[in-house]
Design a protein around this motif. Structure first.
Motif, PDB file in Angstrom:
ATOM      1  N   GLY A 231      13.556  52.958  87.527  1.00 20.60           N
ATOM      2  CA  GLY A 231      14.078  51.856  86.862  1.00 20.60           C
ATOM      3  C   GLY A 231      15.074  51.508  86.955  1.00 20.60           C
ATOM      4  N   TYR A 313      18.300  53.593  79.121  1.00 24.74           N
ATOM      5  CA  TYR A 313      16.854  53.151  80.096  1.00 24.74           C
ATOM      6  C   TYR A 313      16.835  52.035  79.625  1.00 24.74           C
ATOM      7  CZ  TYR A 313      12.042  52.129  81.670  1.00 24.74           C
ATOM      8  OH  TYR A 313      11.201  51.856  82.146  1.00 24.74           O
ATOM      9  N   LEU A 314      16.852  50.822  80.672  1.00 26.10           N
ATOM     10  CA  LEU A 314      16.789  49.388  80.149  1.00 26.10           C
ATOM     11  C   LEU A 314      15.242  49.052  80.576  1.00 26.10           C
ATOM     12  CD1 LEU A 314      18.068  46.925  79.363  1.00 26.10           C
ATOM     13  CD2 LEU A 314      18.403  46.276  81.589  1.00 26.10           C
ATOM     14  N   HIS A 315      14.845  49.049  81.804  1.00 27.86           N
ATOM     15  CA  HIS A 315      13.271  48.644  81.931  1.00 27.86           C
ATOM     16  C   HIS A 315      12.838  49.497  83.352  1.00 27.86           C
ATOM     17  CE1 HIS A 315      14.496  45.671  84.880  1.00 27.86           C
ATOM     18  NE2 HIS A 315      15.421  45.058  83.839  1.00 27.86           N
ATOM     19  N   GLY A 316      11.627  49.096  83.542  1.00 23.81           N
ATOM     20  CA  GLY A 316      11.121  49.709  85.018  1.00 23.81           C
ATOM     21  C   GLY A 316      11.551  48.788  86.061  1.00 23.81           C
ATOM     22  N   ARG A 318      11.182  45.709  88.561  1.00 20.77           N
ATOM     23  CA  ARG A 318      10.609  44.268  88.901  1.00 20.77           C
ATOM     24  C   ARG A 318      10.559  43.827  90.074  1.00 20.77           C
ATOM     25  NH1 ARG A 318      13.333  42.430  83.022  1.00 20.77           N
ATOM     26  NH2 ARG A 318      12.099  43.384  81.497  1.00 20.77           N
ATOM     27  N   ASP A 333      20.217  41.897  83.910  1.00 24.90           N
ATOM     28  CA  ASP A 333      20.474  43.237  83.793  1.00 24.90           C
ATOM     29  C   ASP A 333      21.772  43.887  83.647  1.00 24.90           C
ATOM     30  OD1 ASP A 333      17.650  43.479  84.060  1.00 24.90           O
ATOM     31  OD2 ASP A 333      17.609  44.243  85.822  1.00 24.90           O
TER      32      ASP A 333
END
Length: 347
Positions: A231, A313-316, A318, A333
């Motif tokens: 991520g 952790y921000l996100h998976g 994409r 991001d």
């Protein structure tokens, strides 16, 4: 810490002579395992080894396997590595191990009988005592155990499962740490590790796509089949010397145009935004990458050894439709992560 590869210590493991003499290793207390992550359970094992070694005036030693057995038997489905060999070596040295023995896990090694393996321990490695988990098995078809070694004449201490008191006495294990990292729960993983999770590697050449969309990245060699977390993350990064020590201002010494980056949370670190994954938006072979973008830094980082500590952790990962959409996604991001950094206090 002295590191030996088992192949260097035994000429022919499958045909070990009964009268073979010991190599020039100090008498030691040994523990055996993968030690992936060197988490709190592993650290308890190492503490027990050190205590017995000090009480009996012996050296402390650890035997690990490369590749790890599950990587040998089923490469495609083996669990992700928390630590590659170099990272594991550094951590074991940090926790006081004097001798590391790396056993090459191959067809010959897995075919060793329990008796032959015990002979290697006692006759070649000068093992006087062992500290083992209560479920430790060894030898062809896993026929050996702690009682086998006791009957052989070795002193064996079994360390019972180390549990996490914060979670219903659940067992502390590499699997649990992997699950937490994969879920983006970095704080929980760090609790079981007893330290912040980090990946260390050399900056190598990549595809140089990032610089074409104004987000150049340092491509860091993972030295593992696949990473344990995936991520987009906020990270802080330091540069290490050949002895694994942090180089003061190691990332900014070659900075140009006044672009010296954003300070990280550790001394001599820079803040970065990291992507760990297979880059689904880029039409390239899907190999695992760790790429770090350093906002407001302009410097040549090729050839540096960097330690990347995962903070947030921000996100998976994409998938974006085209490079313009990817550029917009990365921009968002980076802004969100630098806003997060602005709210944090240094360690």
């Amino acid at each position: 810490m002295n590191t030996y590869f088992l192949e260097q210590l035994i000429a022919s493991p499958s045909t070990l002579p009964a009268n073979i003499s010991p190599v020039d290793l100090a008498p030691c207390v040994l523990t055996i395992g993968n030690f992936d992550g060197v988490h709190l359970g592993h650290q308890a094992m190492l503490t027990q080894v050190r205590e017995i070694a000090q009480a009996q005036n012996l050296g402390s030693a650890v035997m690990i396997f490369e590749p790890q057995p599950r990587e040998f038997f089923a490469t495609a489905t083996a669990p992700a590595r928390l630590t590659n060999l170099a990272e594991k070596q550094a951590l074991l040295a940090e926790y006081g191990v004097e001798t590391l023995i790396v056993a090459g896990f191959d067809t010959d090694f897995r075919s060793l009988s329990a008796q032959a393996f015990a002979d290697i321990l006692a006759l070649r490695l000068n093992v006087q005592a062992l500290v083992l988990g209560d479920d430790f098995k060894f030898g062809h078809d896993r026929t050996g155990d702690s009682q086998f070694l006791r009957d052989y004449g070795l002193d064996v201490t079994n360390l019972h499962t180390v549990t996490d008191s914060s979670n219903d006495a659940a067992r502390i294990s590499s699997t649990r740490v992997r699950d937490m990292l994969l879920a983006g729960d970095i704080d929980a993983a760090n609790t079981l590790l007893g330290r912040d999770y980090a990946i260390t590697g050399l900056v190598v050449s990549g595809d140089q796509i990032g610089r074409t969309i104004d987000f150049p990245t340092a491509n860091i060699d993972l030295k593992r089949l696949k990473p344990a977390l995936h991520g987009i993350f906020g990270v802080d990064v330091v540069s290490l010397d050949d002895n694994g020590q942090i180089i003061p201002n190691g990332l900014t010494v070659n900075a140009v145009n006044g672009q010296t980056g954003i300070a990280g949370l550790r001394a001599d670190s820079l803040f970065g935004t990291a992507n760990v994954g297979t880059r689904p938006s880029v039409d390239k072979a899907h190999n695992w990458r760790l790429e770090v973008h350093f906002p407001e830094l302009q410097a040549d980082l090729y050839g540096l050894t960097l330690q990347v500590r995962f903070l947030h952790y921000l996100h998976g990962e994409r998938r974006y439709d085209g490079l313009e959409a990817l550029k917009t996604g990365i921009h968002n991001d980076v802004k969100e992560l630098t806003d997060w950094r602005a709210k944090q206090q240094p360690c």
